[in-house]
Design an enzyme around this catalytic site. Structure first.
Site, PDB file in Angstrom:
ATOM      1  N   ARG B 295      60.375  23.828  44.782  1.00  0.00           N
ATOM      2  CA  ARG B 295      61.047  22.574  44.298  1.00  0.00           C
ATOM      3  C   ARG B 295      61.864  22.810  43.262  1.00  0.00           C
ATOM      4  NH1 ARG B 295      57.134  18.780  41.391  1.00  0.00           N
ATOM      5  NH2 ARG B 295      58.319  19.575  39.648  1.00  0.00           N
ATOM      6  N   HIS B 299      59.844  16.386  40.330  1.00  0.00           N
ATOM      7  CA  HIS B 299      59.222  15.690  41.404  1.00  0.00           C
ATOM      8  C   HIS B 299      59.737  14.456  41.928  1.00  0.00           C
ATOM      9  CE1 HIS B 299      55.731  13.858  43.342  1.00  0.00           C
ATOM     10  NE2 HIS B 299      56.038  12.741  42.535  1.00  0.00           N
ATOM     11  N   TYR B 308      56.518  21.685  31.719  1.00  0.00           N
ATOM     12  CA  TYR B 308      55.351  22.327  32.307  1.00  0.00           C
ATOM     13  C   TYR B 308      55.633  23.468  33.050  1.00  0.00           C
ATOM     14  CZ  TYR B 308      56.586  19.355  36.408  1.00  0.00           C
ATOM     15  OH  TYR B 308      57.294  18.683  37.448  1.00  0.00           O
TER      16      TYR B 308
END
Lengths: 331, 401
Positions: B295, B299, B308
């Site tokens: 990805r 998100h 993160y």
């Protein structure tokens, strides 16, 4: 006292309890490294480490069930379910296990577990992410459900929930996280099962909880100015146990009531409050109890439609005026 | 640390960040590099450098792919990426409430989408804009969902593409039921048989729904391809937080084949998907495909991945770009010239302009729609609520409300 946000009040309560009691630990999705989708657990992984702040697989029934087990052997898990909508995946563990274990096994094990989870719409998160389904848990004997509307109550009730020996669901609210209020610096747990008259008044009782309790205070101020109506606001704070006495005492004083709720009308929390008033203060009522709730549709995502579907301050004001008109004693 | 099984059993002080108590930056990088390799099981036909790797087992499933077809796959991926970037930009401009980026997953989605035959059904999650493209869903039809003006305006039966599912893993059970129906109605058994493909991510594999979908599809021999795009991150949680072993190996426990394919390789994904769908339409389903991808963006537009994960990881995956390897291959083999690439670019610009135009001119939905599009025939309670609300709302007409 400090002026802090609802979010910070929750964070302070979690941190305080983790410092006070080593058995308290946090478990849930995205709560560690990411510090929670709504940042309620900010800084806690860094301070307490991964043993006490557990990031879990994306499996709500799994971590809620694991926490129930941990609680049975004496730990005090605080479960974060990202939003109350996702608690549906853990419904069996909450309703059939956590809530049943103490009663069904003759008190051999208790479940001192907290499930903290935000409800509420208004953030354009769509129908599956914007629900107010606290009723599902408030319906179940063996559960406790608290729903703070102010930063001070958020801290006090979170402290109380963690120290309670039964499963307690702490209903937070997305639109309250950034609201500010005075919060005591010291840790004084609230009393679960006690409503609070957050504004005294003589003309009409408005009963509400969570976000709508904040709306109730807002409209009480407006109505005092615009219409000279003196509204008494009862903030339920706890949905189970339910403090029926405070509601009844208020209605006996004002002789009429409106209930504000963010959930759906049919079978909702407001129906229980109306029944409570009917049972306890029927002869004191000058008008039928009115309920203001959400339109009975899956909450739309489009902003204008979402706003239209949610109960608003204007809806509440209209209901108060009409209820007073029905008593035929409005000036 | 080459075997994925080892990733969750690191020696103290080594291994990926996800399994370490308090990972150092070095551990995080080491762990991320390990996960980006994909392991020796990875089916790959086109390397990140655009070299065609012969593979006796899988070549036959793409033996018919001509240079023209490969240019078509390239075009699909470029246009899909453009749709995605435009959606992202429109969200940033306040035209959409949210967008779910697929950046980096173009090959996985186009490879799978182009393997689907017209009779095959697809169940997407919420990120499958590339599969929607292959199923002839107009890109503009995707925008209404993210702007909140409709609930998905294509006909899922006509397009053989279900509406987007937001709840994680939900659609896997729906797809299992659909595929069971195909089986019970005798629609499998030969080359013209039907199959279903369901899309979900690595995070969803931890959901009970996905487990139950595996169980149901297997015991009823449902013609269902479980297409898991392992993009390495479930919002902030890495795949190691969902599984000890490579996800494709889970299939074995349920009694059906699982395979891991390079999800950034459109040719390999096409080959593996064709094989899996063929197994299903001939009655040998289900099959699990793990498309190993990444990805490249957040998100959703509400997420900030810099909180993160490290940019090193992103940089490493940039070198495995799904579009670039096809481009390099086409150029190296003189299967495409500048004119072709320019024409795809021009087409992409045109598509983006049309999307913007469509989006900014979308009318707000009428207020009565909260009531009118819930039940087919309505009901008296709702009708009363609608009338009350509309008469109430009409009082504000012409005002600021």
């Amino acid at each position: 006292m400090s002026l802090i946000t609802y979010r910070q009040a929750l964070n302070d309560a979690l941190r305080s309890e983790m410092l006070r009691d080593e058995d308290v630990f946090l478990i849930g999705e995205e709560i560690g490294q990411f510090e929670g989708s709504y940042k309620i657990t900010a800084g806690l992984l860094a301070e307490f480490g991964p043993k006490r702040v557990r990031d879990t697989p994306i499996a709500e029934e799994g971590f809620t069930g694991a926490a129930t087990g941990a609680a049975m052997v004496g730990l005090r898990p605080v479960v974060e379910i990202m939003t109350i909508n996702f608690s549906l995946l853990a419904l069996d563990q909450i309703v059939n296990h956590a809530a049943k274990i103490y009663g069904m096994f003759g008190g051999q094990a208790r479940v001192p577990m907290v499930i903290r989870t935000p409800g509420g719409g208004g953030q354009q998160l769509g129908a599956t992410h914007s629900q107010n389904i606290e009723l599902f848990y408030a319906f179940v004997p063996g559960m406790k459900v608290v729903a703070p509307s102010s930063p001070a109550d958020a801290k006090a009730l979170m402290l109380a929930a963690i120290r309670d020996d039964d499963p307690v669901l702490v209903l937070e609210n997305l639109s309250l996280y950034n609201t500010k209020g005075e919060v005591p610096d010291e840790d004084v747990p609230g009393e679960i099962g006690r409503a609070k008259v957050t504004r005294e008044g003589s003309d009409i009782t408005v009963v509400a909880y969570s976000r709508m309790a904040a709306v109730a205070l807002e409209i009480a101020g407006k109505l005092a100015e615009s219409d000279g109506i003196d509204v008494e606001v009862v903030d339920l704070r706890s949905l189970r146990p339910l403090d029926r006495d405070t509601v009844i005492a208020s209605v006996k004083k004002t002789n009429c009531a409106v209930v504000l709720e963010d959930d759906w009308l049919t079978y909702g929390i407001g129906a229980e409050i109306a029944a409570t008033i009917s049972d306890g203060a029927f002869d004191w009522l000058d008008a039928p109890v009115r309920r203001v709730a959400m339109a009975e549709v899956p909450l739309p995502y489009a902003k204008p439609l979402e706003t239209a579907a949610l109960p608003s301050a204007d809806d509440a004001i209209t209901a108060v005026r009409e209820t007073l008109d029905a008593t035929a004693r409005r000036r | 640390m080459s075997s994925p099984e080892q990733w969750t059993h690191p020696e103290p002080g080594v291994g990926p960040a996800a399994t370490a108590a308090a990972p150092t930056a070095e551990q995080v990088i080491a762990g991320l590099r390990a996960t980006s390799e994909g392991g020796p099981e990875l089916v790959q036909l086109l390397t990140p450098e655009g070299e065609r790797v012969p593979n006796p087992e899988w070549d036959r499933y793409v033996a018919d792919i001509t240079a023209d077809d490969l240019r078509g796959l390239y075009r699909d991926m470029v246009l899909t990426r453009r749709i995605d970037r435009e959606g992202n930009a429109l969200q940033r401009q306040g035209q959409l409430g949210i967008w779910v980026p697929l950046l980096g997953q173009e090959a996985a989605q186009i490879g799978a989408g182009r393997a689907l035959k017209p009779q095959d059904m697809a169940f997407p999650s919420y990120r499958e804009h590339g599969v929607a493209w292959c199923k002839d869903v107009a890109p503009s039809d995707l925008l209404g969902i993210f702007r909140g003006t409709d609930h998905g305006s294509w006909d899922p039966i006509a397009k053989r593409f279900h509406l987007y599912t937001i709840v994680i893993g939900n659609q896997v059970l729906n797809a299992a039921g659909y595929a069971m129906g195909q089986r019970f109605e005798g629609k499998v058994g030969d080359d013209d048989g039907e199959a279903t493909m369901v899309f979900f991510g690595d995070g969803a594999t931890s959901q009970g729904d996905v487990h139950e979908g595996f169980v149901w599809a297997s015991v009823y021999d449902a013609p269902l391809v479980f297409f898991c795009q392992n993009n390495q991150w479930a919002i902030s949680e890495p795949t190691e937080r969902q599984s000890r072993l490579p996800l494709y190996q889970r299939a074995r426990g349920y009694g059906f084949p699982g395979i891991r394919v390079d999800g950034n390789d459109v040719l390999a994904t096409l080959a593996v998907s064709r094989w899996a769908l063929s197994e299903c339409r001939h009655g040998n389903g289900p099959v699990l495909i793990e498309a190993f991808t990444y990805r490249m963006d957040a998100h959703t537009t509400t997420d900030d991945p810099s909180r993160y994960r490290l940019t090193d990881e992103l940089e490493a995956w940039k070198l495995k770009d799904p579009i670039e390897r096809v481009r390099v291959h086409l150029v190296r083999h003189e299967q495409a010239d500048k004119e072709f690439f320019d024409s795809v670019q021009a087409e992409s610009d045109q598509l983006a302009a049309e999307l913007r135009e469509f989006c900014v001119n979308m009318p707000d939905p009428p207020k009565e729609r909260i009531f009118s599009q819930v039940y087919e025939d309505g009901n008296p309670v709702l009708a009363a609520q609608r009338d009350t609300y509309l008469s109430y709302a009409s009082g504000f007409e012409g005002g600021d409300h």
